[in-house]
Design an enzyme around this catalytic site. Structure first.
Site, mmCIF file in Angstrom:
data_model
loop_
_atom_site.group_PDB
_atom_site.id
_atom_site.type_symbol
_atom_site.label_atom_id
_atom_site.label_comp_id
_atom_site.label_asym_id
_atom_site.label_seq_id
_atom_site.Cartn_x
_atom_site.Cartn_y
_atom_site.Cartn_z
ATOM 1 N N THR A 51 -4.442 4.802 4.584
ATOM 2 C CA THR A 51 -3.722 4.412 3.371
ATOM 3 C C THR A 51 -4.648 3.643 2.445
ATOM 4 O O THR A 51 -4.665 3.864 1.225
ATOM 5 C CB THR A 51 -2.495 3.549 3.737
ATOM 6 O OG1 THR A 51 -1.873 4.117 4.888
ATOM 7 C CG2 THR A 51 -1.509 3.505 2.609
ATOM 8 N N TRP A 105 21.590 1.764 8.373
ATOM 9 C CA TRP A 105 21.128 3.158 8.279
ATOM 10 C C TRP A 105 20.492 3.633 9.572
ATOM 11 O O TRP A 105 20.457 4.803 9.846
ATOM 12 C CB TRP A 105 20.192 3.377 7.086
ATOM 13 C CG TRP A 105 18.729 3.118 7.341
ATOM 14 C CD1 TRP A 105 18.129 1.906 7.444
ATOM 15 C CD2 TRP A 105 17.699 4.086 7.515
ATOM 16 N NE1 TRP A 105 16.785 2.069 7.672
ATOM 17 C CE2 TRP A 105 16.502 3.396 7.718
ATOM 18 C CE3 TRP A 105 17.662 5.493 7.523
ATOM 19 C CZ2 TRP A 105 15.283 4.026 7.926
ATOM 20 C CZ3 TRP A 105 16.440 6.122 7.727
ATOM 21 C CH2 TRP A 105 15.272 5.389 7.927
ATOM 22 N N GLU A 162 9.413 9.802 8.938
ATOM 23 C CA GLU A 162 10.266 9.822 7.750
ATOM 24 C C GLU A 162 9.717 8.910 6.648
ATOM 25 O O GLU A 162 9.770 9.234 5.470
ATOM 26 C CB GLU A 162 11.685 9.389 8.142
ATOM 27 C CG GLU A 162 12.635 9.130 6.991
ATOM 28 C CD GLU A 162 13.075 10.392 6.287
ATOM 29 O OE1 GLU A 162 12.878 11.486 6.840
ATOM 30 O OE2 GLU A 162 13.602 10.272 5.159
ATOM 31 N N ARG A 182 19.015 -10.210 7.426
ATOM 32 C CA ARG A 182 19.536 -9.006 6.777
ATOM 33 C C ARG A 182 20.976 -8.816 7.178
ATOM 34 O O ARG A 182 21.405 -9.272 8.224
ATOM 35 C CB ARG A 182 18.798 -7.764 7.301
ATOM 36 C CG ARG A 182 17.415 -7.623 6.913
ATOM 37 C CD ARG A 182 16.789 -6.495 7.724
ATOM 38 N NE ARG A 182 17.195 -5.168 7.215
ATOM 39 C CZ ARG A 182 16.657 -4.019 7.662
ATOM 40 N NH1 ARG A 182 15.745 -4.030 8.585
ATOM 41 N NH2 ARG A 182 17.049 -2.878 7.153
ATOM 42 N N HIS A 223 24.037 2.568 1.018
ATOM 43 C CA HIS A 223 22.945 2.401 0.049
ATOM 44 C C HIS A 223 21.661 2.985 0.631
ATOM 45 O O HIS A 223 20.985 3.787 -0.010
ATOM 46 C CB HIS A 223 22.753 0.925 -0.299
ATOM 47 C CG HIS A 223 21.425 0.618 -0.934
ATOM 48 N ND1 HIS A 223 21.081 1.091 -2.186
ATOM 49 C CD2 HIS A 223 20.352 -0.072 -0.484
ATOM 50 C CE1 HIS A 223 19.851 0.683 -2.467
ATOM 51 N NE2 HIS A 223 19.377 -0.017 -1.451
ATOM 52 N N TYR A 281 6.691 8.331 5.979
ATOM 53 C CA TYR A 281 5.625 9.050 5.276
ATOM 54 C C TYR A 281 6.169 10.243 4.517
ATOM 55 O O TYR A 281 5.605 10.645 3.500
ATOM 56 C CB TYR A 281 4.525 9.440 6.274
ATOM 57 C CG TYR A 281 3.951 8.195 6.898
ATOM 58 C CD1 TYR A 281 3.220 7.311 6.106
ATOM 59 C CD2 TYR A 281 4.218 7.849 8.194
ATOM 60 C CE1 TYR A 281 2.749 6.119 6.634
ATOM 61 C CE2 TYR A 281 3.751 6.661 8.735
ATOM 62 C CZ TYR A 281 3.017 5.800 7.948
ATOM 63 O OH TYR A 281 2.569 4.625 8.456
ATOM 64 N N LYS A 334 -6.915 5.820 0.437
ATOM 65 C CA LYS A 334 -6.288 6.390 -0.759
ATOM 66 C C LYS A 334 -6.313 5.395 -1.914
ATOM 67 O O LYS A 334 -6.624 5.753 -3.054
ATOM 68 C CB LYS A 334 -4.839 6.763 -0.456
ATOM 69 C CG LYS A 334 -4.701 8.034 0.295
ATOM 70 C CD LYS A 334 -3.269 8.510 0.175
ATOM 71 C CE LYS A 334 -3.186 9.989 0.407
ATOM 72 N NZ LYS A 334 -3.826 10.421 1.622
ATOM 73 N N ASP A 381 7.204 32.885 -6.640
ATOM 74 C CA ASP A 381 8.359 32.199 -6.054
ATOM 75 C C ASP A 381 7.938 31.695 -4.688
ATOM 76 O O ASP A 381 6.770 31.813 -4.324
ATOM 77 C CB ASP A 381 9.573 33.144 -5.953
ATOM 78 C CG ASP A 381 10.886 32.368 -6.041
ATOM 79 O OD1 ASP A 381 10.982 31.302 -5.402
ATOM 80 O OD2 ASP A 381 11.801 32.801 -6.755
ATOM 81 N N HIS A 413 9.846 6.978 11.814
ATOM 82 C CA HIS A 413 8.574 6.591 11.231
ATOM 83 C C HIS A 413 7.889 7.710 10.463
ATOM 84 O O HIS A 413 7.465 7.487 9.333
ATOM 85 C CB HIS A 413 7.626 5.882 12.191
ATOM 86 C CG HIS A 413 6.668 5.068 11.381
ATOM 87 N ND1 HIS A 413 7.013 3.859 10.848
ATOM 88 C CD2 HIS A 413 5.471 5.367 10.881
ATOM 89 C CE1 HIS A 413 6.033 3.441 10.067
ATOM 90 N NE2 HIS A 413 5.084 4.336 10.082
ATOM 91 N N SER A 425 19.038 21.496 6.106
ATOM 92 C CA SER A 425 18.460 21.784 4.798
ATOM 93 C C SER A 425 16.967 21.468 4.781
ATOM 94 O O SER A 425 16.144 22.277 4.332
ATOM 95 C CB SER A 425 19.201 20.964 3.735
ATOM 96 O OG SER A 425 18.398 20.763 2.614
ATOM 97 N N SER A 426 16.607 20.287 5.293
ATOM 98 C CA SER A 426 15.200 19.887 5.289
ATOM 99 C C SER A 426 14.364 20.803 6.161
ATOM 100 O O SER A 426 13.238 21.166 5.819
ATOM 101 C CB SER A 426 15.042 18.466 5.821
ATOM 102 O OG SER A 426 15.704 17.568 4.985
ATOM 103 N N SER A 486 -1.777 11.273 -7.521
ATOM 104 C CA SER A 486 -3.108 11.876 -7.419
ATOM 105 C C SER A 486 -3.290 12.993 -8.445
ATOM 106 O O SER A 486 -4.416 13.398 -8.733
ATOM 107 C CB SER A 486 -3.338 12.441 -6.014
ATOM 108 O OG SER A 486 -3.212 11.426 -5.058
ATOM 109 N N HIS A 522 6.803 0.295 16.593
ATOM 110 C CA HIS A 522 6.651 -0.999 15.908
ATOM 111 C C HIS A 522 7.947 -1.415 15.220
ATOM 112 O O HIS A 522 8.075 -2.541 14.770
ATOM 113 C CB HIS A 522 5.454 -1.004 14.937
ATOM 114 C CG HIS A 522 5.588 -0.132 13.737
ATOM 115 N ND1 HIS A 522 4.518 0.483 13.146
ATOM 116 C CD2 HIS A 522 6.650 0.232 13.006
ATOM 117 C CE1 HIS A 522 4.930 1.178 12.107
ATOM 118 N NE2 HIS A 522 6.216 1.041 12.006
ATOM 119 N N HIS A 523 8.910 -0.486 15.153
ATOM 120 C CA HIS A 523 10.232 -0.874 14.655
ATOM 121 C C HIS A 523 11.049 -1.551 15.751
ATOM 122 O O HIS A 523 12.157 -1.993 15.510
ATOM 123 C CB HIS A 523 10.993 0.357 14.166
ATOM 124 C CG HIS A 523 10.343 1.032 13.004
ATOM 125 N ND1 HIS A 523 10.634 0.717 11.703
ATOM 126 C CD2 HIS A 523 9.396 1.995 12.947
ATOM 127 C CE1 HIS A 523 9.895 1.466 10.892
ATOM 128 N NE2 HIS A 523 9.130 2.249 11.613
#
Lengths: 200, 100, 663
Positions: free
Chosen positions: C348, C159, C275, C470, C95, C277, C351, C124, C273, C189-190, C288, C322-323
């Site tokens: 953040t 994950w 990721e 979890r 998931h 963002y 914004k 293009d 991390h 790809s990315s 925006s 922090h993870h």
């Protein structure tokens, strides 16, 4: 309005920054590669002392031999840059010559690496022997694959050039190969110092 | 031919002789690096080795890869990646007490 | 698909030289079909690729959503029997993997592909064939990961795949092998996409489109692509180490062999991390765009939104640990990362303030797109605040691995990223497909999603603080507690909420079907929009703009329609149609578009074959490598834009000659 549109008329060869797309893309890729090799080098640095029951780096490394192959790779950077320089001058003969010499030096380096790995293996340093050996083989193996890919690209480009099929600018293609090749060289500059010369 | 050569030298900042000079310096530094393996440099060993590595690295990047003469954007991109890599990996290694 | 468009010059087929494909490999000539499936398979058009990206992402969204529903059904009541423990592990792992790597990322990439060239006034992307390759690599990588369901079970380590759960002892199936190699492919790809899009944004802007005149969506996507550029190689290293451990006997994360399993955690989160963002910034960009259009006001503090986006991208590199507060990093590390994490709340917050002040005093138009955008502001703020509670390390140690964390990241990812994407769907649908999504259904869609999402993830705060962990496949009545904090009650609410949410998303799919069948054809400028992508037809022509506009302002399209009168009030001076007419009247005579190519899909196809071989048999891997090499050669030899003599002349019926006959 019409003046604006005269300026705006489409020209595929001009870019907003005035820089070539391919070159910009190449530098972005190389910037990204820094983090790839950084991760592999860090893994090695963390694990280099964890030899378990296997040999230590200092027992297996053959510094004179590796120094020579490092020197060969360093000199291949010189021949590469001479090839790029010849390509920019439109000097096909010297371009062929220097690119071929670069590929040959690269192949010598890879040959040396194969010899080195074989020697290490015979001294009881298998891929799974210890954390040191695994991380050593992964790091230097990745670098070796990069060199090999570089050699394949250099040789292919020579072949394609012979049949004059290089799409786009020939000198730019050689220049991009050069950037890649030098990058592989600077990675080895770091590997040689950090991995081979600093005793554990 | 000669005019073309000069324009290219200006554009790319180096003549072939210049490249050979750079290569000779690189070779000399490499020889010095290898010598640290045989001669005891004492407390200077690590800093000397690190400085030589960095000098070689920057010379290849600046001259052979033309960053010194090229648009600054290329330098920004490449050094951003490099410095980021050094930063995050050194911090990560520091948390393993690698440097202590 | 037209290969070369010459809009204002009428060429007869006789003018074009007969086909002599001098520049491509003889066996596979350049694809020249103008219609049918081949036009999609071999396209390099950024808009077609964008649509394919988004369709792929939507498909995986449904897959990932169904996985989530199964998880919630399992947890609805004590001692759930819907899934067994093993299948439950696979379900939550896949998931998350699906939602992160196969839905949000490709959906954002699809939108970037489609809209960045349009927003900066380009025809293009910089490397159209690499663009096609990126898409096919993503699709094949996604399929490859999900193949594991049918080949002995999917990945089941969570994950973030911590050791030792990722090792062969705890996960003997091939699931994690498929996962690691498949993510490697989507990573390529990315990475290719990042190189491509950064080059596009920096190099392909229309005249006058300075960096500080770019739409915010393009800006934030630029930040995202830089994050991808530097973050993907880190996970590449981690995944390689994992693959070497699982497939070739190395012991990189095996404590018994003296390894540091924290090495994986560091590598994963140095990628992981940024990721976060990568997932959220595209949606920030979308709203925006949406908020100013429907508030009828320019974005408040454009430079602040741009620079705070860049700041988030930069500081995002210094907070990964922090993870790992609960992993025993040591007090100094924890303190440093704790403070850095608090700091990142600042840009953040900037914004949030900017968006709120954009709404302030505006003439708000509550379209579905606007509702989703406002939904993002509210829901993301809730998720952001619970995020700040995690930055306080002592509090985080209590919350780690509880449902409180699940609640937090679903508020930021569902309430933030996904609401932003839905806002984008409603806003840009008429641009892409030429028809307006039904607003009434859109409103129902929005309200069901808001209620469903709060019902599902809101109670998880309570569940988490009550200590429900979890990744536990069952909970028991005996330890559920009583009264307001009864786990059973809140689990049931969450599960019902997930069904409400599913219904909301179903309404969106129904809306798509209805719109496709008999939707209202969109006017040229349905929202009275502000940026360049609206300054062309709906859907845009293959070459995007008849003539490349010269840009004089931020919000160029708006400034062409409106000008200040003597009193300083904006007055409409032109309609959208008139603006477009001007561009058409000055159409460029010769527009060379990049030509379709076989090679991107060939090259991409080699990768899953190679990966399959790594797991099962080395000869297959070698075959895959040969396919990659073959694709690379074909690619290298083929010019990106076909010379005129490499193209078959169009036949009278409008399609082109077959590719079978070789000269």
């Amino acid at each position: 309005m019409s003046a604006d549109h005269a300026v705006a008329s489409h020209d595929t060869h001009t870019t907003s920054t005035g820089l070539s797309n391919v070159k910009l893309g190449m530098w972005l890729f190389l910037g990204s590669e820094c983090l790839l090799f950084g991760g592999l080098i860090s893994t090695y640095m963390l694990y280099r002392g964890r030899v378990g029951t296997g040999p230590t780096p200092m027992q297996v490394f053959d510094i004179p031999f590796t120094s020579v192959s490092s020197f060969v790779l360093l000199m291949s950077s010189l021949t590469m840059v001479l090839g790029v320089s010849a390509a920019h001058k439109g000097d096909d003969r010297n371009t062929y010559l220097w690119v071929a010499v670069t590929a040959l030096l690269g192949a010598t380096f890879v040959g040396g690496q194969v010899y080195e790995f074989t020697a290490f293996y015979n001294e009881g340093m298998g891929f799974t022997t210890s954390l040191f050996t695994s991380s050593f083989y992964v790091l230097t193996g990745f670098h070796g694959v990069h060199v090999t890919v570089g050699i394949i690209m250099l040789m292919s480009t020579l072949g394609i050039m012979k049949r004059s099929k290089v799409p786009g600018s020939k000198s730019e293609t050689i220049e991009m190969l050069g950037l890649y090749w030098h990058f592989v060289d600077i990675v080895w500059i770091i590997i040689f110092t950090l991995i081979y010369l600093i005793p554990v | 031919m000669s005019t073309e050569t000069t324009t290219h030298t200006e554009e790319h900042g180096m003549s072939n002789a210049g490249y050979v000079r750079i290569a000779l310096i690189l070779a000399a530094i490499t020889a010095l690096e290898v010598s640290t393996y045989y001669v005891d440099f004492g407390r200077l060993f690590m800093p000397a080795l690190m400085i030589m590595m960095v000098v070689k690295f920057i010379m290849v990047v600046s001259y052979f890869m033309h960053l010194k003469f090229d648009n600054k954007l290329f330098s920004w991109i490449f050094y951003a990646g490099l410095i980021l890599a050094i930063g995050v990996y050194c911090v990560a290694l520091a948390t393993f007490h690698f440097f202590s | 698909m037209a290969i070369i468009e010459r809009p204002s010059v009428t060429t007869t087929p006789a003018v074009i030289a007969p086909a002599t494909p001098s520049s491509s490999l003889g066996t596979l000539r350049r694809p020249v079909t103008t219609g049918g499936w081949k036009a999609w398979l071999f396209t390099v058009d950024h808009k077609k690729l964008g649509i394919m990206y988004m369709a792929t992402a939507l498909f995986f969204f449904i897959v990932g959503g169904l996985e989530a529903v199964l998880i919630r059904l399992q947890l609805a009541a004590p001692n759930g029997k819907v899934l067994n423990a093993d299948l439950y592990n696979q379900m939550f792992t896949m998931h998350a993997t699906t939602m992160v790597f196969l839905f949000v990322m490709p959906m954002a990439a699809g939108l970037a592909n489609y809209f960045i060239p349009l927003q900066i006034g380009a025809r293009d992307v910089a490397f159209p064939r690499i663009n096609a390759f990126s898409f096919w690599a993503l699709l094949f990588g996604g399929i490859f990961i999900n193949l594991s369901w049918f080949l002995g079970g999917a990945a089941d380590g969570g994950w973030f795949m911590y050791a030792p759960n990722s090792g062969p002892v705890f996960s003997p199936s091939h699931g994690i092998d498929f996962w690691a190699l498949g993510l490697q492919i989507t990573g390529i790809s990315s990475l290719a996409g990042a190189v491509n899009l950064i080059t596009t944004v920096l190099n392909m802007r229309a005249p006058g489109m300075k960096l500080m005149r770019m739409p915010v969506f393009t800006w934030l996507q630029l930040v995202v692509q830089f994050l991808l550029l530097f973050a993907v190689p880190v996970i590449t290293v981690a995944l390689f180490l994992l693959s070497f451990q699982r497939n070739f006997g190395a012991t990189f994360f095996d404590v018994a062999a003296g390894a540091d399993p924290l090495l994986w955690q560091h590598l994963f989160w140095i990628f992981g991390h940024p990721e976060v963002y990568i997932l959220i910034l595209p949606s920030f960009g979308i709203i925006s765009e949406v908020l100013p259009v429907f508030a009828r006001k320019p974005l408040f503090g454009y430079p602040f939104v741009v620079f705070s986006g860049a700041a988030i991208g930069f500081v995002g590199w210094g907070v990964w640990a922090h993870h790992m507060f609960a992993s025993g990093l040591g007090p100094v590390s924890v303190a440093v990362f704790s403070i850095a994490t608090m700091a990142i709340a600042v840009p953040t917050g900037v914004k949030i303030v900017n968006w709120t002040l954009t709404l302030w005093g505006g003439k708000l138009v509550y379209t579905a797109a606007m509702k989703f955008a406002i939904g993002l502001i509210v829901l993301f703020t809730i998720g952001g605040l619970s995020g700040v509670t995690h930055s306080v390390a002592p509090s985080d140690t209590q919350q780690t691995d509880t449902y409180y964390i699940v609640a937090h990241f679903h508020y930021v990812l569902f309430g933030g990223a996904i609401f932003g994407l839905f806002s984008g769907f409603y806003y840009w649908w008429p641009k892409v497909f030429g028809k307006l999504l039904n607003e009434r259904l859109g409103s129902w869609n929005f309200w069901f999603m808001v209620i469903g999402m709060n019902m599902t993830f809101g109670p998880m705060h309570i569940l988490g603080l009550q200590g429900q962990p979890r990744r536990m496949y069952q909970w028991t009545e005996a330890r559920a507690g009583e009264g307001f904090f009864n786990l059973g009650f809140w689990n049931l609410i969450a599960s019902i909420g997930s069904l409400v949410l599913t219904f909301g998303i179903l309404l969106f799919l129904i809306n798509v079907v209805i719109t496709t069948r008999k939707g209202q054809v969109a006017p040229l400028d349905p929202w009275n929009a502000r940026s360049l992508e609206w300054m062309t037809s709906n859907p845009p022509k293959e070459h995007n703009f008849d003539s490349i506009p010269t840009v004089h302002h931020l919000d160029e399209f708006f400034h062409r329609k409106y000008q200040e009168d003597a009193n300083g009030v904006m007055q409409q001076v032109k309609t959208a149609e008139e603006v477009l007419k001007e561009l058409e009247d000055n159409a460029d005579a010769h527009i060379h578009m990049p030509s379709p190519s076989y090679w991107p899909i060939v090259l991409a196809l080699g990768m899953p074959v190679l990966a399959f071989g790594v797991i099962y048999s080395i000869p297959v891997a070698i075959f895959g490598a040969v396919v990659i090499l073959f694709g690379a050669y074909g690619w290298a030899i083929e010019p990106s834009t076909a010379p005129d003599d490499d193209i078959d002349p169009p036949t009278e019926s409008g399609t082109s000659m077959g590719v079978a006959h070789v000269s």
